[in-house]
Scaffold this motif. Sequence first.
Motif, PDB file in Angstrom:
ATOM      1  N   SER A 109       0.833  -1.203   0.000  1.00 35.16           N
ATOM      2  CA  SER A 109       0.000   0.000   0.000  1.00 35.16           C
ATOM      3  C   SER A 109       0.869   1.254   0.000  1.00 35.16           C
ATOM      4  O   SER A 109       0.542   2.251  -0.662  1.00 35.16           O
ATOM      5  CB  SER A 109      -0.928  -0.008   1.218  1.00 35.16           C
ATOM      6  OG  SER A 109      -1.806  -1.122   1.176  1.00 35.16           O
ATOM      7  N   GLY A 139       0.940   4.145  -2.850  1.00 32.91           N
ATOM      8  CA  GLY A 139       0.809   5.566  -2.555  1.00 32.91           C
ATOM      9  C   GLY A 139       1.894   6.381  -3.232  1.00 32.91           C
ATOM     10  O   GLY A 139       1.631   7.438  -3.813  1.00 32.91           O
ATOM     11  N   ASP A 183      -1.577  11.753  -8.922  1.00 38.01           N
ATOM     12  CA  ASP A 183      -2.863  11.416  -8.311  1.00 38.01           C
ATOM     13  C   ASP A 183      -2.736  11.576  -6.794  1.00 38.01           C
ATOM     14  O   ASP A 183      -2.645  10.592  -6.056  1.00 38.01           O
ATOM     15  CB  ASP A 183      -3.241   9.980  -8.673  1.00 38.01           C
ATOM     16  CG  ASP A 183      -4.576   9.547  -8.078  1.00 38.01           C
ATOM     17  OD1 ASP A 183      -5.313  10.421  -7.573  1.00 38.01           O
ATOM     18  OD2 ASP A 183      -4.870   8.337  -8.112  1.00 38.01           O
ATOM     19  N   SER A 242      -4.872  12.470  -4.436  1.00 36.26           N
ATOM     20  CA  SER A 242      -5.941  11.905  -3.607  1.00 36.26           C
ATOM     21  C   SER A 242      -5.807  10.390  -3.513  1.00 36.26           C
ATOM     22  O   SER A 242      -6.013   9.797  -2.449  1.00 36.26           O
ATOM     23  CB  SER A 242      -7.315  12.291  -4.169  1.00 36.26           C
ATOM     24  OG  SER A 242      -7.483  11.812  -5.494  1.00 36.26           O
ATOM     25  N   GLY A 243      -5.449   9.737  -4.625  1.00 33.20           N
ATOM     26  CA  GLY A 243      -5.191   8.304  -4.585  1.00 33.20           C
ATOM     27  C   GLY A 243      -3.999   7.980  -3.706  1.00 33.20           C
ATOM     28  O   GLY A 243      -4.008   7.000  -2.954  1.00 33.20           O
ATOM     29  N   ARG A 256      -2.940   9.644  -1.093  1.00 39.34           N
ATOM     30  CA  ARG A 256      -3.323   9.764   0.318  1.00 39.34           C
ATOM     31  C   ARG A 256      -4.101   8.532   0.783  1.00 39.34           C
ATOM     32  O   ARG A 256      -3.906   8.050   1.907  1.00 39.34           O
ATOM     33  CB  ARG A 256      -4.173  11.020   0.530  1.00 39.34           C
ATOM     34  CG  ARG A 256      -3.415  12.319   0.428  1.00 39.34           C
ATOM     35  CD  ARG A 256      -4.199  13.469   1.046  1.00 39.34           C
ATOM     36  NE  ARG A 256      -5.513  13.623   0.449  1.00 39.34           N
ATOM     37  CZ  ARG A 256      -5.769  14.381  -0.616  1.00 39.34           C
ATOM     38  NH1 ARG A 256      -4.779  15.008  -1.223  1.00 39.34           N
ATOM     39  NH2 ARG A 256      -7.000  14.483  -1.086  1.00 39.34           N
ATOM     40  N   THR A 257      -4.966   8.017  -0.082  1.00 38.52           N
ATOM     41  CA  THR A 257      -5.759   6.842   0.290  1.00 38.52           C
ATOM     42  C   THR A 257      -4.868   5.629   0.508  1.00 38.52           C
ATOM     43  O   THR A 257      -4.977   4.924   1.531  1.00 38.52           O
ATOM     44  CB  THR A 257      -6.794   6.537  -0.808  1.00 38.52           C
ATOM     45  OG1 THR A 257      -7.639   7.670  -0.986  1.00 38.52           O
ATOM     46  CG2 THR A 257      -7.639   5.335  -0.422  1.00 38.52           C
ATOM     47  N   HIS A 258      -3.988   5.354  -0.437  1.00 40.66           N
ATOM     48  CA  HIS A 258      -3.096   4.196  -0.308  1.00 40.66           C
ATOM     49  C   HIS A 258      -2.160   4.346   0.892  1.00 40.66           C
ATOM     50  O   HIS A 258      -1.906   3.377   1.626  1.00 40.66           O
ATOM     51  CB  HIS A 258      -2.273   4.015  -1.583  1.00 40.66           C
ATOM     52  CG  HIS A 258      -3.079   3.631  -2.782  1.00 40.66           C
ATOM     53  ND1 HIS A 258      -3.914   2.533  -2.794  1.00 40.66           N
ATOM     54  CD2 HIS A 258      -3.168   4.178  -4.021  1.00 40.66           C
ATOM     55  CE1 HIS A 258      -4.488   2.423  -3.978  1.00 40.66           C
ATOM     56  NE2 HIS A 258      -4.058   3.408  -4.738  1.00 40.66           N
ATOM     57  N   GLY A 262      -2.726   6.108   3.571  1.00 39.91           N
ATOM     58  CA  GLY A 262      -3.521   5.950   4.789  1.00 39.91           C
ATOM     59  C   GLY A 262      -3.707   4.485   5.145  1.00 39.91           C
ATOM     60  O   GLY A 262      -3.642   4.087   6.320  1.00 39.91           O
ATOM     61  N   THR A 263      -3.936   3.658   4.119  1.00 45.90           N
ATOM     62  CA  THR A 263      -4.040   2.210   4.341  1.00 45.90           C
ATOM     63  C   THR A 263      -2.721   1.652   4.863  1.00 45.90           C
ATOM     64  O   THR A 263      -2.699   0.825   5.789  1.00 45.90           O
ATOM     65  CB  THR A 263      -4.430   1.496   3.029  1.00 45.90           C
ATOM     66  OG1 THR A 263      -5.682   2.009   2.578  1.00 45.90           O
ATOM     67  CG2 THR A 263      -4.536  -0.001   3.227  1.00 45.90           C
TER      68      THR A 263
END
Length: 322
Positions: free
Chosen positions: A83, A87, A95, A97-98, A100-102, A104-105
């Motif tokens: 992950s 990120g 990307d 926003s993508g 940040r999501t990865h 965060g995981t």
Amino acid sequence: MTTDAGLPSVRESLHLALLAEPDGSALVDELAEAAVDHYALNYSRHPVPVLFKEVHATRALLAGVLTPGGASTDLQRQVGRLSALLGNLAFHLEDPSGARTHLGTAAAYADRCGDAALAAWTYGALSMVARSTGNLTAALTYAERGAGAAPRGLLRAQLHAWAMLPTLAQQGRDREATGALEQALTELDTDPVGEAPGRFGFDPAELTLHQAEAHLALGRTDLARSRAETSAAACTPGTPGWAAATLVLAQAEASTQPSDAAQRGMDVLDRIPPSRLRSTARTRLKRLDGLLADRPADCVTDLRDRLRTLPPPVDAFGTASA
């Protein structure tokens, strides 16, 4: 080195192990770690969209084992590392926003596994992403969290140089930025090896690159030029690290040596195909173009023409953005 065509074989070997051991096993844990190590160590050798698709597919393979109580701590750690890589790759694909999501995981799995090193690195990456979007307050929060979590030595040096130093420099906090650099150098001196390869690693070339960009942000163009030259000389020409240092050097030269600065930008475009040009390089090229905007030299015009016709970046699925 695994070629782009051979890269899927790493995932396929892990898939075969999962077919034999669908609920996971020590062998699956070992192969998952080997796969993540391979992606991390060869991060800069593959186009970002190609590597993103492979890392994403490998993480999806492991998702089936992540049932409550069904995955070992080691396997969860590898999912966290995958992950984190996703990120970083999303960031290089423009990307945020993508990314940040990865990331965060990755941070969640690092906390679950008690992996302080992975957590620290992930917070450093989150700081980088926040900084790229102009959110310096969040960038500093993540940087401080990462530096506080990082084990002593190389990783703490990385967090101070990669996250704390550039954030403080962009905020114009000269004294604190100097303190972050001194802390990075101190931590590096205490590490018995002093460098490590791969995406999760750190080396003197990266340290001097961060120094150069910090000096540039603080208006110290002579120091920025010196540090960028040192960083570029330590890198293999044509690699992402070389491109980064070369473009920072060009920015430092733009006001006094515009022809040289423009030629460095052209050199990067000549050596690195558009498909391998990271978002960070594109951002530095755009910044260089802005610094050269009022310069009439022929080389400057040539660079502007090249940038105007530069193909748009490609996403993880091979689609060019508008």
